[in-house]
Design an enzyme around this catalytic site. Structure first.
Site, PDB file in Angstrom:
ATOM      1  N   ASP A   1       0.833  -1.198   0.000  1.00 46.05           N
ATOM      2  CA  ASP A   1       0.000   0.000   0.000  1.00 46.05           C
ATOM      3  C   ASP A   1       0.870   1.251   0.000  1.00 46.05           C
ATOM      4  OD1 ASP A   1      -2.541   1.521   0.453  1.00 46.05           O
ATOM      5  OD2 ASP A   1      -1.606   1.936   2.380  1.00 46.05           O
TER       6      ASP A   1
ATOM      7  N   GLU B   1      -2.197  -5.196  -3.702  1.00 45.12           N
ATOM      8  CA  GLU B   1      -1.216  -4.458  -2.902  1.00 45.12           C
ATOM      9  C   GLU B   1      -0.156  -5.400  -2.328  1.00 45.12           C
ATOM     10  OE1 GLU B   1      -3.884  -0.645  -1.428  1.00 45.12           O
ATOM     11  OE2 GLU B   1      -3.676  -2.375  -0.103  1.00 45.12           O
TER      12      GLU B   1
END
Length: 222
Positions: free
Chosen positions: A47, A118
């Site tokens: 992320d 992610e």
């Protein structure tokens, strides 16, 4: 260890064969499997890497003010955008899920697809470093950053939506054949939906072959 189809998928995704298969496998593993290690730690890392890579990209693209850049950044790294990218590359078929999560449609969940996307970015960062990972992100997010998303649905996304709209199970992609030398390999892929049918296509990569197969399926059955 990684199954052959998943190994080929990750090689296509990262641009090279995965150097640490266990780490990439961890990135594909949902907590519902009961495995000791799942994708959550790599998702946390990915992320942040995604945010930095997109921010750097946007900074070099235009001279918009901070507010405009932040607004665009938030849209591009959102769960929806991550899931859209995941669907465009057929990520769902490679996610390791427990039976209940799979039966509940976890392969097509925005939350799970976005999280695993992610996590894969995190795995790329750990094994390949920032520059290679940023290059991967630029390739995967190119249409979204160029503002092309939504103008024309990706064939795989269109097929996924067609299946859901017709109350069918999600499309299943299967590698039929890989042929030719490594530097000019060709792939034949079949896509099927239970109770409907199957279509095949060939491309220069797994991704191209899956896209062409989805197009062929929609032309035949859509």
């Amino acid at each position: 260890m990684l199954e052959r189809d998943t190994h080929l998928f990750l090689t296509e995704l990262a641009g090279r064969a995965p150097s640490d298969e266990l780490l990439w496998l961890e990135a594909l593993t949902h907590g519902s499997t009961g495995q000791a290690r799942d994708y959550q730690r790599l998702e946390f890392l990915g992320d942040r890497v995604l945010g930095l890579a997109i921010a750097q990209w946007l900074f070099g693209l235009d001279h918009a003010d901070e507010g405009s850049l932040s607004q665009r950044l938030n849209a591009l790294v959102s769960r929806t955008s991550c899931a859209e990218v995941a669907r465009s590359i057929g990520l769902g078929a490679h996610i390791r899920l427990g039976k209940q999560a799979r039966d509940d449609g976890g392969q097509d969940s925005d939350n799970i697809l976005g999280d695993v996307m992610e996590a894969l970015i995190g795995a790329s960062f750990v094994t390949q470093g920032f520059d290679a990972t940023a290059e991967m992100i630029r390739r995967l997010w190119a249409d979204l950053v160029a503002g092309k998303a939504g103008k024309a649905k990706h064939p795989k996304s269109a097929l996924q939506e067609w299946a859901a709209g017709n109350r069918r199970k999600i499309p299943e992609y299967r590698l039929i054949q890989r042929f030719g030398p490594d530097h000019a390999a060709r792939f034949t892929v079949a896509v099927s939906i239970k109770g409907v049918g199957e279509a095949e296509a060939t491309g220069n990569s797994m991704r191209d072959a899956e896209t062409a197969a989805a197009e062929a399926f929609m032309q035949r059955f859509g």
